[in-house]
Motif scaffolding. Structure first.
Motif: not given
Length: 186
Positions: A17, A20, A61, A66
């Motif tokens: 994550s 991003k 994210p 995601s």
């Protein structure tokens, strides 16, 4: 009667994550990845449980949708349990405390992403819950931050030093990977 130490490693938010996020920086990742892998492999050799914690949010994210709430490829795949958290610490929104207590674990070793945020917050909560805590700064990762009011930028190293300053002797022992491995007990 002396209580015997029984350890577990908490690997906090080492997830894709972060790729991003605008503050993501690659330069310190190789050293972090190396220290993290050494710590995890050392724990595995000692039969010390490895607890993976993933941060989850409803959108963006860090959302499950995601597809980024998964470990970085450099993270050794072995873990004994995984929890998803919605708070900055690994205890409040998970079953972590119960899982540790049911196994007689009273010593946690903290590693992960972000040093001053989820790692530091988890350390404080773990201590308050009665756990002995080792904070392995070299196996945590963070990024430069700008102070909104003054405009001063703090380097990742300055942030790590501040975290060590406020945790040492109050909430945790600050240790390196070798010291953490020496102190672990299965």
């Amino acid at each position: 009667m002396k209580v015997l130490r029984k350890s577990a490693i908490l690997v906090i938010d080492v997830q894709q994550s972060f790729l991003k996020k605008t503050y993501w920086r690659e330069q310190e990742v190789p050293a972090f990845a190396d220290k993290l892998a050494t710590l995890i492999h050392g724990a595995m050799a000692k039969n010390v449980p490895i607890v993976r914690i993933m941060h989850v949010e409803p959108e963006g994210p860090f959302s499950l949708a995601s597809g980024l709430v998964k470990p970085f490829e450099f993270v050794p795949s072995h873990h004994d349990v995984e929890f998803q958290k919605q708070a900055h610490n690994a205890f409040t929104t998970t079953g972590l405390q119960r899982w540790l207590t049911e196994r007689g674990i009273n010593h946690v070793v903290i590693t992960g992403i972000r040093t001053e945020q989820c790692c530091e917050t988890t350390t404080r909560v773990a201590y308050d819950l009665g756990f002995e805590v080792d904070f392995v700064t070299e196996a945590t990762l963070t990024f430069p931050m700008r102070h909104e009011a003054s405009g001063k930028e703090f380097s990742a190293e300055e942030i790590r030093q501040k975290t060590e300053l406020v945790l040492q002797g109050r909430f945790a022992e600050i240790v390196n990977v070798d010291q953490a491995l020496e102190r672990m007990k299965a």
